[in-house]
Scaffold this active site. Structure first.
Site, PDB file in Angstrom:
ATOM      1  N   LYS A  44       7.158 -59.691 -13.563  1.00 30.84           N
ATOM      2  CA  LYS A  44       6.833 -60.972 -12.924  1.00 30.84           C
ATOM      3  C   LYS A  44       5.405 -61.343 -13.313  1.00 30.84           C
ATOM      4  O   LYS A  44       4.465 -60.573 -13.087  1.00 30.84           O
ATOM      5  CB  LYS A  44       6.948 -60.834 -11.403  1.00 30.84           C
ATOM      6  CG  LYS A  44       6.646 -62.132 -10.664  1.00 30.84           C
ATOM      7  CD  LYS A  44       7.010 -62.011  -9.200  1.00 30.84           C
ATOM      8  CE  LYS A  44       5.890 -61.491  -8.351  1.00 30.84           C
ATOM      9  NZ  LYS A  44       4.705 -62.359  -8.267  1.00 30.84           N
ATOM     10  N   ASP A  71       6.239 -66.642 -11.785  1.00 34.25           N
ATOM     11  CA  ASP A  71       6.139 -66.883 -10.340  1.00 34.25           C
ATOM     12  C   ASP A  71       4.907 -67.735 -10.056  1.00 34.25           C
ATOM     13  O   ASP A  71       3.886 -67.232  -9.591  1.00 34.25           O
ATOM     14  CB  ASP A  71       6.061 -65.526  -9.627  1.00 34.25           C
ATOM     15  CG  ASP A  71       6.036 -65.652  -8.109  1.00 34.25           C
ATOM     16  OD1 ASP A  71       6.547 -66.661  -7.590  1.00 34.25           O
ATOM     17  OD2 ASP A  71       5.509 -64.728  -7.457  1.00 34.25           O
ATOM     18  N   LYS A  73       5.163 -70.500  -8.121  1.00 34.22           N
ATOM     19  CA  LYS A  73       5.412 -71.103  -6.793  1.00 34.22           C
ATOM     20  C   LYS A  73       4.966 -72.566  -6.775  1.00 34.22           C
ATOM     21  O   LYS A  73       4.115 -72.977  -5.984  1.00 34.22           O
ATOM     22  CB  LYS A  73       4.689 -70.315  -5.699  1.00 34.22           C
ATOM     23  CG  LYS A  73       5.139 -68.873  -5.566  1.00 34.22           C
ATOM     24  CD  LYS A  73       4.537 -68.210  -4.343  1.00 34.22           C
ATOM     25  CE  LYS A  73       4.983 -66.773  -4.165  1.00 34.22           C
ATOM     26  NZ  LYS A  73       4.443 -65.846  -5.170  1.00 34.22           N
ATOM     27  N   ASP A  76       4.585 -79.538  -5.483  1.00 34.92           N
ATOM     28  CA  ASP A  76       3.877 -80.792  -5.754  1.00 34.92           C
ATOM     29  C   ASP A  76       4.901 -81.918  -5.667  1.00 34.92           C
ATOM     30  O   ASP A  76       6.059 -81.676  -5.312  1.00 34.92           O
ATOM     31  CB  ASP A  76       3.216 -80.701  -7.150  1.00 34.92           C
ATOM     32  CG  ASP A  76       1.952 -81.553  -7.241  1.00 34.92           C
ATOM     33  OD1 ASP A  76       1.968 -82.704  -6.744  1.00 34.92           O
ATOM     34  OD2 ASP A  76       0.960 -81.084  -7.810  1.00 34.92           O
ATOM     35  N   THR A 130       6.469 -63.306   2.258  1.00 37.10           N
ATOM     36  CA  THR A 130       6.720 -62.040   2.969  1.00 37.10           C
ATOM     37  C   THR A 130       5.466 -61.536   3.681  1.00 37.10           C
ATOM     38  O   THR A 130       5.525 -60.577   4.439  1.00 37.10           O
ATOM     39  CB  THR A 130       7.225 -60.972   1.978  1.00 37.10           C
ATOM     40  OG1 THR A 130       6.451 -61.077   0.783  1.00 37.10           O
ATOM     41  CG2 THR A 130       8.656 -61.174   1.646  1.00 37.10           C
ATOM     42  N   ARG A 222       2.207 -53.487  -6.251  1.00 39.91           N
ATOM     43  CA  ARG A 222       1.194 -52.453  -6.057  1.00 39.91           C
ATOM     44  C   ARG A 222       1.726 -51.038  -5.921  1.00 39.91           C
ATOM     45  O   ARG A 222       1.090 -50.110  -6.456  1.00 39.91           O
ATOM     46  CB  ARG A 222       0.286 -52.855  -4.885  1.00 39.91           C
ATOM     47  CG  ARG A 222      -0.608 -54.027  -5.269  1.00 39.91           C
ATOM     48  CD  ARG A 222      -1.178 -54.750  -4.084  1.00 39.91           C
ATOM     49  NE  ARG A 222      -0.148 -55.471  -3.343  1.00 39.91           N
ATOM     50  CZ  ARG A 222      -0.383 -56.256  -2.309  1.00 39.91           C
ATOM     51  NH1 ARG A 222      -1.619 -56.405  -1.881  1.00 39.91           N
ATOM     52  NH2 ARG A 222       0.594 -56.900  -1.715  1.00 39.91           N
TER      53      ARG A 222
HETATM   54  O1  C5P Z   1       2.256 -55.663  -4.684  1.00 38.28           O
HETATM   55  P1  C5P Z   1       3.474 -56.170  -3.985  1.00 38.28           P
HETATM   56  O2  C5P Z   1       4.690 -55.291  -4.147  1.00 38.28           O
HETATM   57  O3  C5P Z   1       3.214 -56.543  -2.540  1.00 38.28           O
HETATM   58  O4  C5P Z   1       3.791 -57.510  -4.787  1.00 38.28           O
HETATM   59  C1  C5P Z   1       4.712 -58.465  -4.355  1.00 38.28           C
HETATM   60  C2  C5P Z   1       4.695 -59.610  -5.316  1.00 38.28           C
HETATM   61  O5  C5P Z   1       5.669 -60.530  -4.887  1.00 38.28           O
HETATM   62  C3  C5P Z   1       3.373 -60.363  -5.391  1.00 38.28           C
HETATM   63  O6  C5P Z   1       3.170 -60.688  -6.760  1.00 38.28           O
HETATM   64  C4  C5P Z   1       3.592 -61.624  -4.596  1.00 38.28           C
HETATM   65  O7  C5P Z   1       2.953 -62.738  -5.168  1.00 38.28           O
HETATM   66  C5  C5P Z   1       5.099 -61.819  -4.715  1.00 38.28           C
HETATM   67  N1  C5P Z   1       5.737 -62.514  -3.620  1.00 38.28           N
HETATM   68  C6  C5P Z   1       5.699 -62.079  -2.310  1.00 38.28           C
HETATM   69  N2  C5P Z   1       6.314 -62.800  -1.313  1.00 38.28           N
HETATM   70  C7  C5P Z   1       6.986 -63.908  -1.609  1.00 38.28           C
HETATM   71  C8  C5P Z   1       7.055 -64.357  -2.924  1.00 38.28           C
HETATM   72  C9  C5P Z   1       6.423 -63.622  -3.921  1.00 38.28           C
HETATM   73  O8  C5P Z   1       5.110 -61.021  -2.034  1.00 38.28           O
HETATM   74  N3  C5P Z   1       7.632 -64.555  -0.668  1.00 38.28           N
END
Ligand code: C5P
Length: 252
Positions: A44, A71, A73, A76, A130, A222
């Protein structure tokens, strides 16, 4: 698996795990990709890497035979979103995100613009981040409805607009899947094992639980990128998933 979604076996995890390449520059991003190797097919590219390395990041991943979820997002007015998506022509992107809360016309414009691109990336509507929970949920959102109702309403807007699926937390997958069977896509970030630090994620579940509830893809950042042994983390996901499937079959 109980909800019409094909269970990812060990080959399947490679097809359904998307690693969030949230890195400050292309060099460090590609170091991670090369270190992780063949066990991960999907990456991603989010705001951080796209602002740093833009199209080059997507092309470099494609050059390594990786699939890309872009991604950004987008949120607009419909014409701007449509033109922004058309500007992605020439980039090998498989999944693309817009905010589901951008409204029906914006969602329709996004879906239509994506269909004009070579490769026809599938468009996903981001429902509720999330990282949001409780009092953090923006006050403008109807306080009379719960998170699940809000996510379902946003998913309905996506489906009606011809968008291919949603990004939603693992907590809402089950009700989404019941209402929106395959091929409507459910992509799920917020994946954390019992021993992982949550970081800024709130509505989390483990990877096997997310697949068991009906996710098509999970997004993990992460927990993999910050590990000293990213390859080992992916192998552990594979093992946890295999164990969950075995126990499901034994209990069936
Ligand atoms: O590091 P981690 O596992 O928390 O990464 C989650 C990824 O998913 C991040 O890049 C974040 O931008 C993305 N994301 C999210 N929640 C959403 C949409 C995308 O955490 N609703």
């Amino acid at each position: 698996m109980t909800n019409g979604t094909q269970a990812p076996g060990s080959a399947g995890l490679r097809e359904r795990l998307i690693v969030a390449l949230d890195q400050p520059d292309l060099k460090s991003a590609l170091q991670h990709v090369d270190r992780i190797g063949e066990s991960v097919l999907w990456y991603k590219v989010g705001l951080q890497l796209f602002f740093a390395a833009g199209r080059e990041a997507v092309l470099a991943l494609a050059g390594r035979q990786k699939r890309v979820m872009l991604d950004l997002k987008l949120h607009d007015i419909p014409a701007t979103v449509e033109k922004a998506i058309r500007s992605l022509e020439g980039l090998p992107i498989s999944l693309l995100t817009v905010h589901a809360s951008g409204g029906p016309e914006m969602l329709k414009s996004a879906a239509a613009a994506a269909r004009t691109l070579a490769g026809t990336p599938r468009v996903l509507g981001v429902t509720m981040l999330t990282s949001l929970e409780g009092t953090e949920i923006p006050p403008l959102w109807n306080p009379m409805t719960g998170v699940e109702e809000k996510v379902l309403a946003l998913a309905a807007a996506c489906e009606e607009a011809g968008v291919d699926g949603v990004v939603a937390s693992p907590r809402e997958i089950h009700s989404l899947r019941v209402t929106y069977p395959s091929p409507f896509l459910i992509v799920t970030p917020g994946i954390r094992g019992p021993n992982d630090p949550a970081h800024d994620q709130k509505r989390t579940l483990s990877l096997p639980e997310a697949f068991a509830r009906g996710a098509d893809y999970v997004v993990v950042g992460r927990p993999i990128l910050e590990s000293n042994d990213p390859h080992g983390v992916v192998a552990a996901y594979d093992a946890a998933l295999a164990a969950a499937l075995t126990s499901e079959r034994t209990n069936a």
